[in-house]
Design a protein around this motif. Structure first.
Motif, PDB file in Angstrom:
ATOM      1  N   VAL A  15      39.209  19.391  22.909  1.00 59.67           N
ATOM      2  CA  VAL A  15      38.571  19.884  22.153  1.00 59.67           C
ATOM      3  C   VAL A  15      37.995  21.240  22.248  1.00 59.67           C
ATOM      4  O   VAL A  15      37.718  21.968  23.355  1.00 59.67           O
ATOM      5  CB  VAL A  15      36.927  19.078  22.152  1.00 59.67           C
ATOM      6  CG1 VAL A  15      36.076  19.827  21.141  1.00 59.67           C
ATOM      7  CG2 VAL A  15      37.379  17.618  21.620  1.00 59.67           C
ATOM      8  N   GLU A  27      35.747  21.514  17.167  1.00 59.26           N
ATOM      9  CA  GLU A  27      34.292  21.028  16.629  1.00 59.26           C
ATOM     10  C   GLU A  27      33.787  22.104  16.416  1.00 59.26           C
ATOM     11  O   GLU A  27      33.152  23.038  16.954  1.00 59.26           O
ATOM     12  CB  GLU A  27      33.859  20.316  18.032  1.00 59.26           C
ATOM     13  CG  GLU A  27      32.600  19.727  17.827  1.00 59.26           C
ATOM     14  CD  GLU A  27      31.930  19.188  18.605  1.00 59.26           C
ATOM     15  OE1 GLU A  27      30.787  18.570  18.757  1.00 59.26           O
ATOM     16  OE2 GLU A  27      32.444  19.172  20.037  1.00 59.26           O
ATOM     17  N   ASP A  83      35.122  14.498  25.623  1.00 52.78           N
ATOM     18  CA  ASP A  83      36.512  14.992  25.731  1.00 52.78           C
ATOM     19  C   ASP A  83      36.774  15.062  27.234  1.00 52.78           C
ATOM     20  O   ASP A  83      36.399  16.019  27.978  1.00 52.78           O
ATOM     21  CB  ASP A  83      36.813  16.043  24.996  1.00 52.78           C
ATOM     22  CG  ASP A  83      38.398  16.719  25.146  1.00 52.78           C
ATOM     23  OD1 ASP A  83      39.195  15.942  25.341  1.00 52.78           O
ATOM     24  OD2 ASP A  83      38.305  17.822  25.139  1.00 52.78           O
ATOM     25  N   LEU A 143      39.234  11.355  19.222  1.00 48.07           N
ATOM     26  CA  LEU A 143      39.770  11.796  20.544  1.00 48.07           C
ATOM     27  C   LEU A 143      41.107  11.221  20.675  1.00 48.07           C
ATOM     28  O   LEU A 143      42.066  12.021  21.229  1.00 48.07           O
ATOM     29  CB  LEU A 143      38.768  11.747  21.508  1.00 48.07           C
ATOM     30  CG  LEU A 143      37.386  12.566  21.337  1.00 48.07           C
ATOM     31  CD1 LEU A 143      36.425  12.205  22.348  1.00 48.07           C
ATOM     32  CD2 LEU A 143      37.731  14.099  21.619  1.00 48.07           C
ATOM     33  N   TYR A 202      35.189  23.766  21.168  1.00 46.61           N
ATOM     34  CA  TYR A 202      33.872  23.755  20.617  1.00 46.61           C
ATOM     35  C   TYR A 202      33.472  25.203  19.910  1.00 46.61           C
ATOM     36  O   TYR A 202      33.500  26.458  20.842  1.00 46.61           O
ATOM     37  CB  TYR A 202      32.880  23.411  21.521  1.00 46.61           C
ATOM     38  CG  TYR A 202      31.336  23.211  21.410  1.00 46.61           C
ATOM     39  CD1 TYR A 202      30.749  22.097  20.904  1.00 46.61           C
ATOM     40  CD2 TYR A 202      30.500  24.321  21.485  1.00 46.61           C
ATOM     41  CE1 TYR A 202      29.606  21.878  20.318  1.00 46.61           C
ATOM     42  CE2 TYR A 202      29.151  24.336  21.010  1.00 46.61           C
ATOM     43  CZ  TYR A 202      28.736  22.981  20.549  1.00 46.61           C
ATOM     44  OH  TYR A 202      27.562  23.003  19.979  1.00 46.61           O
ATOM     45  N   GLN A 219      32.787  17.611  22.200  1.00 42.44           N
ATOM     46  CA  GLN A 219      33.362  18.252  23.480  1.00 42.44           C
ATOM     47  C   GLN A 219      32.885  17.520  24.670  1.00 42.44           C
ATOM     48  O   GLN A 219      33.808  17.339  25.475  1.00 42.44           O
ATOM     49  CB  GLN A 219      32.851  19.650  23.289  1.00 42.44           C
ATOM     50  CG  GLN A 219      33.673  20.573  24.558  1.00 42.44           C
ATOM     51  CD  GLN A 219      32.873  20.756  25.746  1.00 42.44           C
ATOM     52  OE1 GLN A 219      31.783  20.181  25.971  1.00 42.44           O
ATOM     53  NE2 GLN A 219      33.484  21.123  26.740  1.00 42.44           N
TER      54      GLN A 219
END
Length: 477
Positions: free
Chosen positions: A312, A286, A307, A274, A314, A304
């Protein structure tokens, strides 16, 4: 529906009709077994005499292009060979690009039902008889009622509100994803989610970093969009964040169940990833493709959920929890790219079919999905335990298992030299489907081993299958 025949003028009508029908049959446009219109109806359609139609049918029947069946009508002869138009792609200005697509080979393309081995360890597939047909049928009937009450317009590219809400509730509960329904975009499987995100974020020559070994269809997709895809090596904790190159715009990872090796990404490595994405200004995809099936250890957070900067995206799918044939997936997107991805999806396919969307929304809301996942988890756990027991006993001289805690495939690495390509070919001869790890390596040095999927093989078939594998290994030794 009218047969497409064009008659010009009023001269030589029989010859025109004969030539058009014959060309349509020879080219395959009129497929073998197709029924032709009765002479009276075709005469009315074309505005010519019925006798002209009948005479033309008679000539084509005499030449074996047509066959008459008493009481049924006139049909295209099923034994007529079809001549295909011969044309080379080298005749076109885009020949180089066509060559590129011709040469793309995906190692995860599933075979047809006829091409499946009796004992098949294919990854990413499930046994059809596990699917809850009765519950899905009720949800599909509900979907049909919803559609019958609609106005018949195109739907929203981001997906039906009912399904977006159901997905948000499900993944918040089951995976700890931090989202509301407005963050969710419904896609035709996870692959489309990857496609539209990449369309928004990368241009020709941009750098995309991904795990190596990794999910080959993602690598091929990013490459096809012009990206410079860089494979980043793995260690026991996951992707080597320190080796992600400067200038990277997009990072693709499978942190909960690394594909294909299986290990989860450590918490420290997730934090480092991250931070690296924030430094680069990069988006992380992700791909959480099958981690709802967890067998041991404490549940891990989704990347996620860790974050707090909006880096991110997802991506999830119902291909693993339900059926690949449904082609339903989704993306939970950070605010910075949400609207852009929705526009890209609208330009790609307008929207995902609403019938399965309505059905899935009902399926999730009524609790059927969670019930189905719990049932499958018990089945997969039994299969996994049986495979591990064999790999740790009589198959131990050949293989080491890569530790994993989720999903329904595992990776095994060779302890001793084994000709994997030959092993796979020999397996086909004894109805055993085996799959190499080699196609998933890109820049990293390939490690010989197998990917063993246990979603599509019945529990009682595992021991006979592994007996055959052991026999083949003994032959090769």
């Amino acid at each position: 529906m009218e047969l497409h025949v064009v008659i010009n003028g009023r001269k030589d009508l029989a010859s025109q009709l004969y030539q058009q029908l014959r060309d349509a049959i020879e080219s395959g446009r009129l497929a073998p077994g197709t029924q032709l219109p009765p002479s009276r109806l075709l005469a009315e359609q074309l505005g010519i005499s019925r006798k002209t139609i009948s005479d033309t049918y008679a000539v084509l029947t005499y030449e074996n292009f047509l066959v008459g069946k008493i009481g049924s009508g006139t049909f295209v002869n099923a034994r007529i060979p079809i001549s295909r138009r011969k044309q080379s792609h080298t005749d076109f200005a885009s020949a180089e690009l066509i060559d590129y697509w011709h040469n793309l080979k995906s190692p995860l393309r599933h075979p047809t039902l006829e091409g499946m081995a009796r004992y098949d360890f294919i990854g990413g597939a499930t046994v059809k008889n596990q699917f809850p047909d009765e519950e899905w049928r009720r949800c599909t009937q509900h979907a049909l009622r919803q559609i019958s009450n609609s106005r018949g317009y195109y739907s929203q590219p981001e997906g039906l509100p009912a399904l977006r809400e159901a997905i948000a509730r499900h993944i918040s509960f089951a995976r700890g994803v931090v989202c509301v329904d407005d963050d969710v975009v419904v896609c035709n499987g996870a692959q489309q989610a990857l496609d539209v995100i990449a369309r928004v974020l990368i241009r020709q020559g941009d750098t995309v970093a991904m795990e190596d070994p990794g999910y080959s269809p993602a690598r091929l997709l990013f490459s096809a969009q012009g990206a410079n895809v860089v494979g980043v090596p793995l260690d026991d904790e996951g992707i080597r964040v320190d080796l992600i190159p400067d200038g990277t715009r997009l990072i693709y990872v499978t942190p909960s169940h690394q594909f294909p090796m299986g290990m989860p990404m450590s918490n420290a490595r997730r934090v480092a990833l991250l931070n690296r994405a924030q430094q680069l200004g990069a988006i992380i995809i992700e791909d959480d493709y099958d981690s709802e099936f967890r067998y041991e250890g404490r549940p891990t957070d989704s990347l996620q959920s860790m974050d707090d900067r909006g880096n991110v995206a997802y991506v999830g799918t119902f291909s693993k929890t339900l059926l690949p044939e449904l082609r339903l997936g989704y993306a939970v997107l950070p605010p910075a790219i949400l609207e852009a991805v929705i526009i890209a999806k609208q330009l790609t396919d307008c929207h995902t079919s609403t019938l399965p969307q309505w059905a899935l929304a009902k399926f999730i809301a009524d609790g059927y999905l969670q019930k189905h996942i719990r049932r499958c988890l018990g089945i997969y756990a039994g299969r996994r335990e049986r495979i591990l027991a064999r790999l740790n006993s009589d198959l131990a001289p050949w293989f080491d298992v890569v530790p994993s805690t989720a999903g329904f495939h595992m990776a095994v690495l060779c302890k001793v030299p084994v000709n994997i390509a030959l092993l796979i070919e020999l397996g086909k001869k004894v109805e055993l489907g085996l799959y190499s790890l080699a196609p998933f390596f890109h820049d990293a040095e390939s490690k010989p081993g197998l990917l063993l999927g246990f979603g599509a093989i019945e529990t009682l078939d595992i021991d006979p299958a592994l007996d055959r594998l052991k026999s083949l290994l003994n032959q090769l030794s």
